[in-house]
Enzyme design. Structure first.
Site, mmCIF file in Angstrom:
data_model
loop_
_atom_site.group_PDB
_atom_site.id
_atom_site.type_symbol
_atom_site.label_atom_id
_atom_site.label_comp_id
_atom_site.label_asym_id
_atom_site.label_seq_id
_atom_site.Cartn_x
_atom_site.Cartn_y
_atom_site.Cartn_z
ATOM 1 C CD GLU A 37 62.134 69.438 28.219
ATOM 2 O OE1 GLU A 37 61.630 68.351 27.833
ATOM 3 O OE2 GLU A 37 61.451 70.426 28.476
ATOM 4 C CB CYS A 76 64.226 64.562 22.082
ATOM 5 S SG CYS A 76 63.762 66.283 21.856
#
Ligand code: NAP
Length: 458
Positions: A232, A266
């Site tokens: 990720e 993010c």
């Protein structure tokens, strides 16, 4: 390599330092985890769920204290830290309640495969190493730990070096919840110690959330060892606004989507792509709200935006903005570091960014919004996809045909219409392109670290 320490980003003061674990201590932790896995894998879902519910209850009761710890270690506002702790409680409860059905056997038609019985069964694979970032210091680790433990795996956590106390808290609360010793261990180590662990034959797989260079390095080692990884990585999510949108709602949400977690998420919206018909109004209202945000001490309930988590992170954001401005971009608000102790950077809006500027393709990990003008939906989608990243995305419109096009054509792991990207235990989370691969959360995230074993009986 950064020291393993709690340093308050609001003041720059180092509050507590920790010695890194030695190789011998790491080896002992792996030995313990391997021994534990041999019996933990045989516990049933009901037993694991009892421990996980007990952990959730403890965390709920301790949410204020752990929130204060997160704020101290990485500077998020207390309100957002508390919300994060409670989100973790929900995550634990979701997996406690649903793991068994999410990992149910998958039967095949026995006649079609010449069997009396045939099915696929999800089984744990063993020790999983989690390399985690500081930005959601509890949630990032919980969204690994909860599904991994419910699936019967055991975990080793290498957390970011600036959140050691939150990392230790997680292992401690799981242990107090009842998980046997060795099910989940926090290793206080620098990034240089990751390779030895990954190459240990007793470690089955790794998950990493963090930057692209870290992901590349861990995936290369895991590839060499033929071990599964989930990555990720970064994102530069588009936030598209079309003329039919609820503009006031879009502007308000745009602000939250950009500055949540002091701009260090993010899945924050980072590139605002606005149809030319509403561009001027959007920029004016968005800039007004961004300038009105209160920047300051994250423990003050009146603060909207706290400091960035590290000095290096703050300096990188300032440098990215300065380079863009030198190349001709326009600052609408913010754009200058705040001179006071701690690592503050103001909410910033930038326009007139051209494709030759680094800012067009880079991720900015701070409260800086880039705004682009699009002539029509084709250009909006084209700009959205002209990014090396593909994590989340947001589009605002009331037009059904446009909703379909955004859902189908945006290159991203998730698209949120008339809202902002949020992670839920119930929904898969992850990216494509340079944002990584694999999924976390939902059943998909739990199954990443399982062996899907085919069982065929004559
Ligand atoms: P980072 O520097 O990559 O650190 C993340 C973790 O990786 C830390 O535990 C770090 O340890 C470790 N690490 C760094 N380099 C490594 C290497 N070469 N080998 C092994 N481990 C290594 O990232 P960050 O600055 O903490 O986080 C910001 C980035 O994470 C942003 O790009 C953000 O978008 C991304 N992120 C992505 C998601 C997502 O779900 N996709 C979520 C959150 C954040 P040390 O602290 O000891 O260096």
């Amino acid at each position: 390599m950064p020291a393993i320490a709690t340093t308050n980003p609001a003041t720059g003061e180092t509050v507590k330092t920790f010695a890194a674990a030695t190789d011998a201590q790491v080896d002992a932790a792996i030995t313990l985890a391997a021994a534990r896995f041999a019996d933990y894998r045989r516990t049933d879902f009901a037993q694991r769920a009892r421990w996980m519910h007990a952990t959730a209850d403890l965390l709920e009761a301790e949410a204020d204290a752990v929130a204060a710890l997160m704020t101290l270690e990485m500077g998020k506002t207390l309100a957002s830290a508390k919300a994060e702790a409670l989100k973790c409680v929900k995550g634990f409860r979701f997996y406690a309640d649903h793991a068994e059905e999410l990992l149910a056997d998958e039967p095949a038609d026995p006649a079609a495969v010449n069997a009396s019985k045939a099915f696929a069964r999800w089984q744990p694979i063993g020790i999983v190493l989690a390399v985690m970032p500081w930005n959601f210091p509890l949630w990032q680790a919980v969204r690994f730990a909860a599904p991994a433990l419910m699936a019967g795996n055991v975990g080793l956590l290498k957390h970011a070096s600036n959140v050691p106390q939150t990392a230790l808290y997680l292992a401690d609360v799981l242990s107090r919840g009842g998980f046997p010793e060795g099910c989940f261990q926090t290793l206080l180590i620098g990034s240089g110690a990751v390779e030895r662990i990954l190459r240990d034959p007793r470690v089955a797989a790794a998950t990493l959330t963090g930057s692209e260079p870290a992901g590349r390095s861990v995936a290369a080692i895991a590839g060499d060892e033929v071990k599964h990884t989930v990555l990720e990585l970064g994102g530069s999510d588009p936030f598209i606004v079309m003329p039919s949108a609820d503009l006031a709602g879009a502007v308000r949400t745009a602000v939250t989507a950009r500055v949540q977690n002091n701009g260090q998420s993010c899945i924050a919206a980072k590139r605002f792509i606005v149809h030319t018909d509403v561009y001027d109004q959007f920029v004016s209202e968005f800039t007004a709200l961004m300038s009105a945000l209160r920047v300051g001490d994250p423990t003050d309930p009146n603060t909207d935006v706290g400091p960035l988590a590290t000095e290096q992170g703050r300096d990188e954001v300032a440098e990215q903005v300065d380079v863009a401005v030198a190349a001709g971009a326009t600052i609408r608000c913010g754009g200058k570091r705040i001179e006071r102790p701690g690592w503050y950077y103001p909410p910033t809006v930038i326009t007139d960014i051209t494709r030759d500027m680094a800012l067009f393709t880079e991720e900015v990990f701070g409260p800086v919004a880039s705004v682009y003008r699009a002539a029509d939906i084709d250009e909006a989608i084209e700009i959205a996809n002209a990014s090396p990243f593909g994590l989340g995305s947001n589009a605002w419109t009331r037009d059904q045909a446009e909703i379909s096009r955004f859902a189908d054509e945006i290159e991203a792991g998730q698209v949120f219409i008339n809202g902002m990207t949020v992670s839920y235990p119930e929904l898969p989370f992850g990216g494509i392109k340079r944002s990584g691969y694999g999924r976390e959360l939902s059943g998909h995230g739990m199954r990443e670290f399982c062996n899907l074993k085919t069982v065929w009986v004559a």
